[in-house]
Design an enzyme around this catalytic site. Structure first.
Site, PDB file in Angstrom:
ATOM      1  CG  HIS A 102      -0.303  -0.021   2.544  1.00 14.29           C
ATOM      2  ND1 HIS A 102      -0.789  -0.747   3.603  1.00 14.29           N
ATOM      3  CD2 HIS A 102       0.811   0.607   3.013  1.00 14.29           C
ATOM      4  CE1 HIS A 102       0.003  -0.563   4.652  1.00 14.29           C
ATOM      5  NE2 HIS A 102       0.970   0.259   4.318  1.00 14.29           N
ATOM      6  CG  HIS A 117       0.672   4.371   7.511  1.00 18.10           C
ATOM      7  ND1 HIS A 117      -0.381   3.555   7.180  1.00 18.10           N
ATOM      8  CD2 HIS A 117       1.786   3.725   7.084  1.00 18.10           C
ATOM      9  CE1 HIS A 117       0.081   2.465   6.567  1.00 18.10           C
ATOM     10  NE2 HIS A 117       1.377   2.538   6.502  1.00 18.10           N
ATOM     11  CG  HIS A 119       8.658  -1.243   3.627  1.00 20.87           C
ATOM     12  ND1 HIS A 119       7.729  -2.210   3.961  1.00 20.87           N
ATOM     13  CD2 HIS A 119       8.033  -0.049   3.866  1.00 20.87           C
ATOM     14  CE1 HIS A 119       6.601  -1.626   4.370  1.00 20.87           C
ATOM     15  NE2 HIS A 119       6.756  -0.331   4.342  1.00 20.87           N
ATOM     16  CD  GLU A 131       3.150  -1.314   6.437  1.00 23.96           C
ATOM     17  OE1 GLU A 131       3.065  -0.138   6.783  1.00 23.96           O
ATOM     18  OE2 GLU A 131       3.248  -1.658   5.236  1.00 23.96           O
TER      19      GLU A 131
HETATM   20 FE   LIG Z   1       2.581   1.175   5.353  1.00 25.15          FE
END
Ligand SMILES: [Fe+3]
Ligand SMILES: [Fe+3]
Lengths: 121, 281, 281, 121
Positions: B12, B59, B193, B240
């Protein structure tokens, strides 16, 4: 009353700040300021007068200095959480590659090349 | 009886939203990722789900550190997208499915999940981007949603094991739902990431492939790692993957078929992936 | 090593705050309740706890329906009391014990409690009144606090069984804490009462006595009732007994001695009670 | 798509509204307004012009009417949650015994006597 600490040692992951309670206790004011940057008006108020805006959120001198110098590692060390700091970076149109380059001490081009290289091998 | 048509999993990354806004889908950098969505679009056009149960992480749009839930379940009539501070164009609101939300909430609390209920909730790029990818031409979103947010912001984070259990409890609740909707389950975010620290830019192809290989046939394999193990293996935002794990749990214990799978490095700082799992016929 | 000195349980009716503000402690209506606190005051003066872990429920001061946690754990440096809309004088702020808060949070998430962490949190009469009762002459609160809020506002509510398990997990975390503080555990609210509906004014002395009799020696006896059973038995606000049950759990599995117990009907609409349980020597 | 419902029947406890999701779906606007009454300024704004204040929070006509008439049972039926409604009652200095009397159809004296009587037996 002794300075009490948790019996479990903190896990260390090299190069990876883990945003736990110890970090959170330092960073609340800084993160609260950054959370306010979801609003365009607040982003503009910050741009117009960063010092006054930091004052409003009671940032520590260390946090103010980190914001002023746009030094992401210093912001992290001052208790900043990257999810909120990203909104401050956004004010200066710094994206995640810009801040990646800054934190790793690479040039932007080198940082991007490093990412691409991970796809190639 | 309601039918769960399957699971749609995707990254996303906010940069995807920027690329869409700038018309860069055919750009050489972006094309390998966007092309991976074409089978998803066809699958959804074919299956026509009515409702999406979306596991994602906020977030810093809806939740701040003053009230940070481990698991938050939406129960709103409408979910608005809003300014996150980076110039992403604000997308259309989503209709909620409140009756289904409350059914899930009743069932989850009964099963001893200590959720936070959200009768008002802004949804960020982690909800919006996967819908932009799935329904690129939609003038309004063709499904109602029940969003379920998992804390990835403030440690301690819930373990992969607990997230899988949450998903399984959602799957159990969906199985007892009396409606006749077609339901798609979504897990968004990842894969490996890391944005912050000296290891910024870290990607781990081996771990990502392990996740993609095992998510469908053996999701428990992904729960042998603690949350901090996953941070080490996948990077601090690679955690995530727990959204994918929870969504996988909601697909139940029956055999699944992999309808499509795509993996591409890099999108922005991220190893991007797309996966569709469907119940075996 | 830290010591848990015992548990202090009391009603937290806002009317108590008004009575204190108006100097009515010796009034015939109030005296039977306030006199029940004298042994508590002596016990605390003797034991001198440094920290209080307070299980309570918020009454619409800190939490709204947009983000309603099942269990919320405070992790703030300071907890302010504030205007709740009824003219109660705002009381002094409490110092938090952040290191202990985070230790509890780490332990609870590890034990699969899906708590909401609150790094900023207003505390209402359910925290303040029990301290006014316990330390009537204090110019500042002599203990630091870790507040733990349990949802009694929006159904589905957590079961008594789940609340006891939460308390036991808190007790386990306190046992592993490396500090040398003296800790008092508090449970506030109840006993039977109901404010709304045709049954407003409902009180159930038999159920209250059952709770007071079993809380110390056999808390599991209180968990045979579901949350809705308790609403039926104790009234819709009588469900606040879950705060007592959770606090009892935090006292662990060792034998307890009842240091004092008081029960009086009515205070305002409520059957009011006070109890102190102490680990057997 | 049929009007779907949860398979589990709703438990009924006589005289006792259970504030579950079904109630919550009706009451959000009313409760949001009442939650705002933690602030003295907001309470004064309501007192000064209840209609305008209800408008600001998008109350339904049923909710407005219930508020206007200070009818607690009507507020509950319109989706009000007693924890928030108590703050509206506070504006009119109605305490829990006043609203208990109103809901049970007793006089205030009779309601108080009923409470005292439960202590006596
Ligand atoms: Fe994210
Ligand atoms: Fe209460």
């Amino acid at each position: 009353m002794a300075l009490a600490t948790s019996p479990s040692p903190r896990r260390v992951i090299p190069g990876t700040p883990v945003y736990d309670g110890q970090a959170a206790m330092k960073g609340y004011a800084l993160n609260a300021m950054c959370y306010s940057f979801n609003s365009q008006d607040n982003r503009e108020a910050y741009r117009a007068d960063p010092d006054a805006y930091c004052e409003r959120f009671h940032l520590t001198p260390e946090q103010r200095e980190a914001c002023k110098s746009l030094n992401v590692m210093a912001m992290l060390n001052a208790g900043g959480n990257v999810y909120y700091l990203a909104k401050l970076a956004g004010i200066y149109h710094l994206n995640v590659q810009d801040i990646g380059a800054q934190q790793t001490g690479m040039s932007l081009e080198a940082f991007k090349a490093m990412l691409l290289a991970q796809g190639a091998n | 009886m309601a039918t769960v048509i399957g699971g749609y999993f995707t990254s996303h990354v906010p940069g995807i939203g920027h690329a869409i806004a700038r018309g860069l889908k055919q750009d050489a950098y972006w094309k390998p990722f966007f092309d991976g969505l074409l089978p998803v679009q066809r699958w959804l056009a074919d299956k026509k789900p009515d409702v999406a149960v979306v596991f994602y992480n906020d977030h810093g749009l809806n939740f701040f550190l003053d009230k940070m839930p481990t698991f938050a379940v939406g129960a709103a009539a409408t979910y608005r997208n809003a300014d996150e501070g980076w110039g992403l164009p604000v997308q259309n609101s989503f209709d909620g499915h409140q009756a289904l939300s409350w059914h899930l909430i009743e069932s989850l609390v009964n099963d001893e999940f200590d959720i936070t209920t959200c009768q008002e909730m802004l949804v960020d790029h982690a909800v919006v981007v996967p819908f932009q990818l799935a329904y690129p031409d939609a003038s309004h979103w063709p499904v109602k949603i029940v969003p379920i947010a998992i804390n990835t912001v403030q440690h301690p984070l819930p373990s992969a094991k607990r997230c899988l259990a949450l998903g399984r409890a959602v799957g159990k609740a969906l199985a007892s739902w009396g409606g006749d909707e077609k339901i798609v389950v979504m897990g968004t975010g990842g894969l490996s990431h890391q944005l912050e620290g000296g290891r910024a830019g870290f990607i781990n192809k081996d771990y990502d492939q392990f996740c993609l290989d095992h998510l469908g046939p053996d999701p428990d394999a992904l729960t042998k790692h603690s949350a901090l193990d996953i941070v080490e293996l996948a990077g601090s935002q690679g955690i995530e993957i727990v959204n994918w794990i929870a969504a996988r749990g909601a697909l139940g214990s029956g055999a699944l078929v992999q309808k499509t799978r795509n993996y591409h490095i890099p999108i922005s700082n991220t190893a991007a992936a797309t996966l569709v799992l469907e119940p075996a016929a």
